[in-house]
Design a protein around this motif. Structure first.
Motif, PDB file in Angstrom:
ATOM      1  N   VAL A  10      19.541  62.152  20.304  1.00  9.82           N
ATOM      2  CA  VAL A  10      19.619  61.388  21.547  1.00  9.82           C
ATOM      3  C   VAL A  10      21.055  60.970  21.894  1.00  9.82           C
ATOM      4  CG1 VAL A  10      17.274  60.474  21.625  1.00  9.82           C
ATOM      5  CG2 VAL A  10      19.020  59.275  20.325  1.00  9.82           C
ATOM      6  N   ALA A  11      21.902  60.816  20.897  1.00 12.97           N
ATOM      7  CA  ALA A  11      23.238  60.267  21.156  1.00 12.97           C
ATOM      8  C   ALA A  11      24.017  61.155  22.121  1.00 12.97           C
ATOM      9  CB  ALA A  11      23.996  60.102  19.848  1.00 12.97           C
ATOM     10  N   THR A  12      24.754  60.503  23.038  1.00 13.83           N
ATOM     11  CA  THR A  12      25.461  61.227  24.093  1.00 13.83           C
ATOM     12  C   THR A  12      26.906  61.537  23.714  1.00 13.83           C
ATOM     13  OG1 THR A  12      25.982  59.068  25.025  1.00 13.83           O
ATOM     14  CG2 THR A  12      24.108  60.235  25.968  1.00 13.83           C
ATOM     15  N   ASP A  68      28.227  57.616  26.286  1.00 14.35           N
ATOM     16  CA  ASP A  68      27.630  56.664  27.221  1.00 14.35           C
ATOM     17  C   ASP A  68      27.308  55.394  26.461  1.00 14.35           C
ATOM     18  OD1 ASP A  68      26.254  55.366  29.235  1.00 14.35           O
ATOM     19  OD2 ASP A  68      24.382  56.449  28.866  1.00 14.35           O
TER      20      ASP A  68
ATOM     21  N   SER B 280      21.083  53.337  19.216  1.00 12.80           N
ATOM     22  CA  SER B 280      21.907  53.729  20.352  1.00 12.80           C
ATOM     23  C   SER B 280      21.179  53.432  21.654  1.00 12.80           C
ATOM     24  CB  SER B 280      22.215  55.217  20.277  1.00 12.80           C
ATOM     25  OG  SER B 280      21.009  55.952  20.332  1.00 12.80           O
ATOM     26  N   ARG B 281      21.970  53.218  22.678  1.00 11.68           N
ATOM     27  CA  ARG B 281      21.415  52.948  23.995  1.00 11.68           C
ATOM     28  C   ARG B 281      20.547  54.117  24.468  1.00 11.68           C
ATOM     29  NH1 ARG B 281      23.185  51.062  29.028  1.00 11.68           N
ATOM     30  NH2 ARG B 281      23.616  52.654  30.585  1.00 11.68           N
ATOM     31  N   SER B 282      21.002  55.344  24.229  1.00 10.30           N
ATOM     32  CA  SER B 282      20.226  56.505  24.666  1.00 10.30           C
ATOM     33  C   SER B 282      18.887  56.570  23.943  1.00 10.30           C
ATOM     34  CB  SER B 282      20.993  57.801  24.411  1.00 10.30           C
ATOM     35  OG  SER B 282      22.228  57.761  25.055  1.00 10.30           O
ATOM     36  N   GLY B 283      18.898  56.163  22.667  1.00 11.86           N
ATOM     37  CA  GLY B 283      17.659  56.159  21.907  1.00 11.86           C
ATOM     38  C   GLY B 283      16.665  55.149  22.469  1.00 11.86           C
TER      39      GLY B 283
END
Ligand code: SF4
Ligand code: SF4
Lengths: 96, 313
Positions: A10-12, A68, B280-283
């Motif tokens: 998931v990490a950007t 991000d 993480s924010r995306s997670g």
């Protein structure tokens, strides 16, 4: 981090190796050992450990890293979405 | 990056006014112009920790104005950041006090600071030393070199425990409003006994999500916080069922309790991601995209079950 792993894939975080000057700053600031220095170039060795704090991107002198980073809790994200949609926040919860 | 981990900051910002240390340059012991300059936040707990760690040494301490917020949270907000650091270096006249041009920063301050820009503006170069203040003495004794252990994050039982009270204080208002509403509805629908049971169950589910699951975090299976919270919530529902005499409830109410309570716990555990230093924010975004419809659905179905049950029975 020992004993704690979050979701995979998931990490950007992205690294543009062509720009890297091998200063090692990203290794110095990352609390999750995401980078390694090989042949004087930084490389992402553990992207899934990245918590998207933004320290590496902000401290890379040649802007070789992008990520991000931002609010990372459920209430905060809900408020952010509401703001984006121009709907007034509901109580705020705890996020600034 | 302006306000990453906004949650965490506001969390730690509680009572911030009680914890103010005036920003500026402090001498610990009797530092010479060659002594290292350590940079920290004006959060009382951090400041005390750093001072205690440095007792008996001769170093400079440059305290930034972070409005009483700790380094990690202030770095996310940008108050522990390039602008404030550059200003504080200038205002304190540091360049005249010390002969070298080196600043030593905590690693968790790095998200707010761009080392190369500070150097451009002040001529001081930055070294990120350790994550924990307790490691600073060893760092200094080690010839100002960081060992791998000094940049390895931890999230110990204690570190998780201290977060819980703050989390609870933050949801008290919501709890009063929703709990009160729930009590009234259940009172009208099923009498005072049912109302009390409902509210107790709701509070228990919240507590499970906010305190039990975070404390037991590494022992609950899965990586998703929503799943961890839901699992803890199911366990709570089972305990509650046994204690509150659930065998006597109608089956729609039984089913509803096993849907609604885990959904509530799940949301609060997911919200705890704002306090951690490995999510993480995306997670979290992904978990919410997948999880919120499920949680909402579970709550809706349990509501319908209870309503339908009330009509039939
Ligand atoms: S901070 Fe940037 S330039 Fe330095 S090693 Fe990392 S990627 Fe390369
Ligand atoms: S964003 Fe933070 S956790 Fe992710 S690689 Fe960069 S420094 Fe490490």
């Amino acid at each position: 981090m020992k004993g704690f792993r979050y979701l995979s894939n998931v990490a950007t975080l992205e690294l543009d190796q062509k720009r890297c000057v091998g200063c090692g700053r990203c290794l110095e600031v990352c609390p999750h050992q995401v980078f390694a220095l090989e042949a004087k170039l930084a490389r992402i060795v553990d992207r899934d450990a990245c918590m998207e704090c933004g320290a590496c991107a902000g401290n890379c002198p040649v802007r070789a890293i992008t990520v991000d980073s931002g609010v990372g809790c459920a209430t905060g994200l809900i408020n952010e979405w509401l703001r984006e949609k121009k709907i007034p926040g509901v109580g705020g919860g705890g996020c600034g | 990056m302006a306000d990453h981990l906004g949650a965490c900051m506001a969390r730690w910002g509680i009572n911030r006014m009680d914890f103010l240390v005036p920003p500026g340059l402090y001498a610990i012991g009797a530092p010479t112009p060659e002594a290292p300059v350590l940079v920290t936040a004006n959060y009382q707990m951090t400041y005390d920790l750093v001072r205690r760690a440095l007792a008996g040494r001769n170093v400079w301490l440059l305290v930034l104005e972070t409005f009483g917020i700790n380094v990690w949270c202030a770095a996310g907000k940008g108050t522990f950041g390039t602008t404030e650091l550059v200003r504080r270096v200038a205002e304190s006249g540091l360049a005249k006090v010390v002969q070298h041009r080196r600043l030593t920063l905590p690693i968790l301050g790095a998200p707010g600071v761009a080392a190369h820009e500070v150097q451009k503006a002040t001529d001081f170069s930055i070294t990120y030393a350790t994550i924990r203040a307790e490691d600073i003495p060893e760092y200094l004794d080690n010839g100002e070199r960081t060992t791998p252990a000094m940049r390895e994050l931890s999230f110990t039982l204690y570190e998780r425990l201290v977060l819980v009270p703050v989390e609870i204080v933050l949801v008290l208002k919501t709890l009063l409003v929703l709990g009160g509403g729930l009590y009234l509805v259940a009172l009208l629908a099923g009498g005072s006994g049912a109302a009390l049971t409902t509210v107790l169950g709701y509070l228990g589910a919240v507590f499970t999500g906010i305190a039990v699951a975070p404390v037991l975090l590494p022992f609950i299976p899965g990586r998703s916080f929503a799943v961890k919270g839901a699992l803890a919530g199911i366990a709570f529902s089972a305990v509650f069922f046994a204690l509150a005499g659930g065998a006597l409830w109608s089956w729609p109410v039984q089913a509803a309790s096993f849907l609604a309570f885990p959904a509530v716990s799940s949301f609060y555990t997911l919200n705890f991601t704002g306090c951690t230093t490995f999510t993480s924010r995306s997670g979290v975004k992904k978990e919410m995209r997948l999880g919120l419809p499920v949680l909402g659905g579970a709550l809706l179905v349990s509501l319908l079950l209870v309503l339908a049950g009330a009509l039939v029975y």
